[in-house]
Design a protein around this motif. Structure first.
Motif, PDB file in Angstrom:
ATOM      1  N   UNK A   1       0.840  -1.202   0.000  1.00 23.91           N
ATOM      2  CA  UNK A   1       0.000   0.000   0.000  1.00 23.91           C
ATOM      3  C   UNK A   1       0.876   1.254   0.000  1.00 23.91           C
ATOM      4  N   UNK A   2       1.917   1.254   0.824  1.00 28.01           N
ATOM      5  CA  UNK A   2       2.823   2.413   0.890  1.00 28.01           C
ATOM      6  C   UNK A   2       3.484   2.649  -0.469  1.00 28.01           C
ATOM      7  N   UNK A   3       3.857   1.566  -1.131  1.00 21.21           N
ATOM      8  CA  UNK A   3       4.458   1.715  -2.454  1.00 21.21           C
ATOM      9  C   UNK A   3       3.454   2.306  -3.439  1.00 21.21           C
ATOM     10  N   UNK A   4       2.225   1.770  -3.422  1.00 21.17           N
ATOM     11  CA  UNK A   4       1.183   2.267  -4.332  1.00 21.17           C
ATOM     12  C   UNK A   4       0.928   3.758  -4.123  1.00 21.17           C
ATOM     13  N   UNK A   5       1.024   4.199  -2.869  1.00 20.07           N
ATOM     14  CA  UNK A   5       0.787   5.614  -2.542  1.00 20.07           C
ATOM     15  C   UNK A   5       2.066   6.443  -2.684  1.00 20.07           C
ATOM     16  N   UNK A   6       3.166   5.770  -3.020  1.00 19.14           N
ATOM     17  CA  UNK A   6       4.475   6.428  -3.113  1.00 19.14           C
ATOM     18  C   UNK A   6       4.842   7.112  -1.787  1.00 19.14           C
ATOM     19  N   UNK A   7       4.491   6.457  -0.682  1.00 26.91           N
ATOM     20  CA  UNK A   7       4.746   6.978   0.664  1.00 26.91           C
ATOM     21  C   UNK A   7       6.051   6.363   1.179  1.00 26.91           C
ATOM     22  N   UNK A   8       7.150   7.068   0.930  1.00 32.47           N
ATOM     23  CA  UNK A   8       8.474   6.544   1.293  1.00 32.47           C
ATOM     24  C   UNK A   8       8.653   6.445   2.809  1.00 32.47           C
ATOM     25  N   UNK A   9       8.026   7.350   3.552  1.00 33.42           N
ATOM     26  CA  UNK A   9       8.135   7.316   5.017  1.00 33.42           C
ATOM     27  C   UNK A   9       7.508   6.035   5.561  1.00 33.42           C
ATOM     28  N   UNK A  10       6.314   5.716   5.067  1.00 35.08           N
ATOM     29  CA  UNK A  10       5.619   4.511   5.513  1.00 35.08           C
ATOM     30  C   UNK A  10       6.331   3.253   5.017  1.00 35.08           C
ATOM     31  N   UNK A  11       6.820   3.301   3.795  1.00 36.95           N
ATOM     32  CA  UNK A  11       7.565   2.173   3.240  1.00 36.95           C
ATOM     33  C   UNK A  11       8.789   1.884   4.109  1.00 36.95           C
ATOM     34  N   UNK A  12       9.498   2.934   4.464  1.00 38.56           N
ATOM     35  CA  UNK A  12      10.672   2.816   5.330  1.00 38.56           C
ATOM     36  C   UNK A  12      10.275   2.246   6.694  1.00 38.56           C
TER      37      UNK A  12
ATOM     38  N   UNK B   1      14.385   1.387  -6.075  1.00 40.25           N
ATOM     39  CA  UNK B   1      14.597   0.769  -7.393  1.00 40.25           C
ATOM     40  C   UNK B   1      13.843  -0.557  -7.446  1.00 40.25           C
ATOM     41  N   UNK B   2      13.121  -0.780  -8.527  1.00 40.84           N
ATOM     42  CA  UNK B   2      12.424  -2.059  -8.721  1.00 40.84           C
ATOM     43  C   UNK B   2      11.587  -2.446  -7.502  1.00 40.84           C
ATOM     44  N   UNK B   3      10.813  -1.508  -6.991  1.00 38.30           N
ATOM     45  CA  UNK B   3      10.050  -1.731  -5.756  1.00 38.30           C
ATOM     46  C   UNK B   3       9.112  -2.924  -5.870  1.00 38.30           C
ATOM     47  N   UNK B   4       8.453  -3.072  -7.019  1.00 38.65           N
ATOM     48  CA  UNK B   4       7.527  -4.201  -7.189  1.00 38.65           C
ATOM     49  C   UNK B   4       8.270  -5.526  -7.022  1.00 38.65           C
TER      50      UNK B   4
ATOM     51  N   UNK C   1      11.127  -5.972  -5.447  1.00 40.80           N
ATOM     52  CA  UNK C   1      11.605  -6.084  -4.065  1.00 40.80           C
ATOM     53  C   UNK C   1      10.483  -6.553  -3.141  1.00 40.80           C
ATOM     54  N   UNK C   2       9.306  -5.976  -3.314  1.00 40.41           N
ATOM     55  CA  UNK C   2       8.171  -6.382  -2.479  1.00 40.41           C
ATOM     56  C   UNK C   2       7.817  -7.841  -2.764  1.00 40.41           C
ATOM     57  N   UNK C   3       7.834  -8.218  -4.026  1.00 41.89           N
ATOM     58  CA  UNK C   3       7.560  -9.624  -4.387  1.00 41.89           C
ATOM     59  C   UNK C   3       8.592 -10.553  -3.762  1.00 41.89           C
ATOM     60  N   UNK C   4       9.856 -10.144  -3.773  1.00 40.68           N
ATOM     61  CA  UNK C   4      10.919 -10.966  -3.171  1.00 40.68           C
ATOM     62  C   UNK C   4      10.717 -11.093  -1.662  1.00 40.68           C
ATOM     63  N   UNK C   5      10.338  -9.999  -1.021  1.00 41.15           N
ATOM     64  CA  UNK C   5      10.069 -10.019   0.423  1.00 41.15           C
ATOM     65  C   UNK C   5       8.883 -10.948   0.708  1.00 41.15           C
ATOM     66  N   UNK C   6       7.827 -10.843  -0.091  1.00 42.45           N
ATOM     67  CA  UNK C   6       6.651 -11.697   0.104  1.00 42.45           C
ATOM     68  C   UNK C   6       6.982 -13.171  -0.117  1.00 42.45           C
ATOM     69  N   UNK C   7       7.782 -13.468  -1.134  1.00 44.69           N
ATOM     70  CA  UNK C   7       8.173 -14.861  -1.409  1.00 44.69           C
ATOM     71  C   UNK C   7       9.029 -15.416  -0.276  1.00 44.69           C
ATOM     72  N   UNK C   8       9.970 -14.620   0.184  1.00 43.06           N
ATOM     73  CA  UNK C   8      10.843 -15.068   1.273  1.00 43.06           C
ATOM     74  C   UNK C   8      10.024 -15.296   2.541  1.00 43.06           C
ATOM     75  N   UNK C   9       9.092 -14.385   2.820  1.00 44.82           N
ATOM     76  CA  UNK C   9       8.248 -14.552   3.998  1.00 44.82           C
ATOM     77  C   UNK C   9       7.412 -15.825   3.883  1.00 44.82           C
ATOM     78  N   UNK C  10       6.846 -16.079   2.704  1.00 45.66           N
ATOM     79  CA  UNK C  10       6.023 -17.281   2.510  1.00 45.66           C
ATOM     80  C   UNK C  10       6.836 -18.542   2.799  1.00 45.66           C
TER      81      UNK C  10
END
Length: 112
Positions: A42-53, A88-91, A93-102
């Protein structure tokens, strides 16, 4: 399934230290991580770097505490980039984080 995803010695130490509270720790980690993953997207979709961080930092810390270092490293990189204001390549990175978490989630659920 990779055994390098989680530092087994660290988990064993926590299990010994916490005893029956260990499964509570694992459950709390899993339950807290799901909303963080959703909030990252959601933070990425909103381009909210503070929340993403913020979300990457929280997931990094809780993962590192359990010895889930590859996931923590992915979150640390996202946190670093978000702090700089450009991911960079946020989508990917998020996919990699989600895969690793799974993958980690499957391992951890076997322990409780």
């Amino acid at each position: 399934m990779s055994h390098n995803r989680i530092d087994r010695d660290n988990l064993a130490m926590l299990q010994e230290l916490l005893g029956e509270k260990f499964s509570e720790l694992i459950s709390t980690y899993l339950n807290d991580s799901q909303p963080r993953l959703a909030a990252l997207a959601v933070a990425f979709e909103k381009n909210d770097m503070t929340e993403l961080c913020h979300q990457a930092h929280g997931l990094k810390g809780s993962s590192r505490n359990l010895g889930i270092n590859p996931l923590a490293d992915l979150c640390e990189e996202m946190e670093r980039q978000a702090r700089q204001g450009k991911v960079e390549n946020a989508m990917q990175q998020i996919a990699a984080i989600e895969q690793e978490f799974a993958a980690v989630e499957l391992i951890l659920k076997d322990l409780v």
